[in-house]
Design a protein around this motif. Structure first.
Motif, PDB file in Angstrom:
ATOM      1  N   PHE A 194       0.835  -1.200   0.000  1.00 33.40           N
ATOM      2  CA  PHE A 194       0.000   0.000   0.000  1.00 33.40           C
ATOM      3  C   PHE A 194       0.874   1.257   0.000  1.00 33.40           C
ATOM      4  N   TRP A 249      -7.744  -5.435  -2.297  1.00 31.28           N
ATOM      5  CA  TRP A 249      -7.659  -3.982  -2.299  1.00 31.28           C
ATOM      6  C   TRP A 249      -9.038  -3.352  -2.486  1.00 31.28           C
ATOM      7  N   GLN A 250      -9.834  -3.952  -3.322  1.00 30.85           N
ATOM      8  CA  GLN A 250     -11.178  -3.425  -3.559  1.00 30.85           C
ATOM      9  C   GLN A 250     -12.029  -3.492  -2.300  1.00 30.85           C
ATOM     10  N   ARG A 306     -11.033  -0.917   0.320  1.00 27.81           N
ATOM     11  CA  ARG A 306     -11.637   0.387   0.061  1.00 27.81           C
ATOM     12  C   ARG A 306     -13.134   0.359   0.366  1.00 27.81           C
ATOM     13  N   LEU A 328      -4.126   2.526  -5.269  1.00 26.82           N
ATOM     14  CA  LEU A 328      -3.916   1.134  -4.879  1.00 26.82           C
ATOM     15  C   LEU A 328      -2.992   0.464  -5.884  1.00 26.82           C
ATOM     16  N   ALA A 386      -5.733  -3.347  -8.981  1.00 25.20           N
ATOM     17  CA  ALA A 386      -6.825  -3.276  -7.996  1.00 25.20           C
ATOM     18  C   ALA A 386      -7.978  -2.424  -8.529  1.00 25.20           C
TER      19      ALA A 386
END
Length: 336
Positions: free
Chosen positions: A281, A317-318, A321, A332, A336
């Motif tokens: 990240f 990653w999705q 968020r 990201l 992602a």
């Protein structure tokens, strides 16, 4: 020169723990950790006089001084001058006050003047046992000062350290300079100046999974517009993202522990390591040139290398968020 043209990779080694941060570390363990970093292929090393009052520099130098000097990149910092005399009073280092209670007992001065900067560099070269530095960071402006006092210290640095380092860079003595801080304001103020111009900055703890909102608002857009690179310090937020108990140099408060537990639950569901999520990240922002996690045990180096190379699915990653665990504005990793 852009830092991306100087740094040999995206993973470096931060040596604050080698200054006996939080605990007394045996010499053999400290030296073995540096050797492990070398054996794992890490070729960027960051240190500072502040880390144990010169202890980290001396330990790092014991190993690096035996390696070919052209084979690695080395950065240290100016802003604190280590004296030969012992500290007679309890040093006031603000939020970093108890970090190096197990370090050397030497007294340190906070100074960013021309004379202090030149002395600091000379002393660092002796402790490190090398003939030159690649990058020099102006350390901790605003760290231990409040109100208008930090602006006075910033002016001291602007007319002292900034100009010394610009001259050394222009003369080819060093390759780059910038600020090494854990506050965004002094970097923002520096980027707003017409001169002198830094090549990059080391931002500690302010671009992590747990703390990145403020940096995204103003600093990182400014840096991106000016093509100024960032080295991410403390990507594990003082260790709490790597199984430790510290956040911002103190015991992590309950709300941070709760958020870390949510992150751990998500990483476990996707079968990935939380260190991989944290490190990748921090490196996903276009301004990020490298990250320099610290370590005091050789095994931690292999963990960091594995975390950098671990495959993290785009779905993780999705969901990160979607759950509001990262800012909508945070870039990201690819895919992602």
């Amino acid at each position: 020169m852009a830092l991306t043209g100087i740094l040999p990779g995206r993973l470096g080694f931060g040596t604050a723990p080698l200054g006996n941060m939080f605990r007394a570390i045996p010499d053999e363990e400290a030296l073995a950790t540096v050797e492990a970093a070398w054996d794992q292929g890490i070729r960027y090393y960051d240190t500072a006089p502040f880390y144990g009052a010169g202890l980290a520099e001396a330990r790092l130098g014991q190993v690096l001084s035996t390696k070919p000097r052209d084979s690695y990149v080395l950065s240290t910092k100016v802003g604190r001058v280590v004296l030969d005399e012992p500290e007679s009073d309890v040093p006031d280092f603000g939020e970093k006050g108890g970090l190096f209670e197990h370090g050397r007992p030497n007294k340190m001065l906070h100074e960013w003047t021309t004379a202090a900067t030149e002395r600091s560099i000379e002393d660092s070269l002796k402790r490190l046992g090398v003939d030159r530095l690649d990058i020099v960071w102006v350390h901790d402006i605003a760290q231990d000062f409040h109100g208008d006092q930090w602006l006075q210290k910033f002016e001291e640095a602007r007319t002292g350290a900034f100009r010394v380092l610009t001259r050394l860079r222009d003369e080819g003595v060093i390759k780059a300079w910038g600020l090494g801080v854990n506050r965004t304001e002094p970097i923002e103020l520096t980027l707003a100046l017409e001169e002198p111009r830094p090549d990059g900055f080391l931002l500690a703890g302010r671009y992590t999974l747990l703390d990145h909102e403020h940096a995204l608002q103003r600093l990182l857009p400014m840096a991106q517009e000016q093509n100024v690179d960032m080295v991410v310090g403390g990507p594990y937020s003082s260790g709490v993202l790597a199984g430790g108990t510290h956040f911002e140099y103190q015991q992590a408060p309950p709300e941070i522990i709760e958020r870390v537990n949510k992150l751990k639950a998500l990483t476990e569901r996707y079968g990935i390591g939380i260190k991989a999520a944290a490190l990748q990240f921090s490196l996903a922002h276009p301004v990020s040139a490298a990250a320099v996690p610290g370590a005091t045990r050789p095994s931690r180096i292999a963990e960091d290398v594995a975390a950098l190379n671990e495959t993290v699915p785009a779905a993780f990653w999705q969901e990160l968020r979607a759950q509001g665990l990262v800012s909508p504005a945070a870039p990201l990793p690819d895919g992602a």
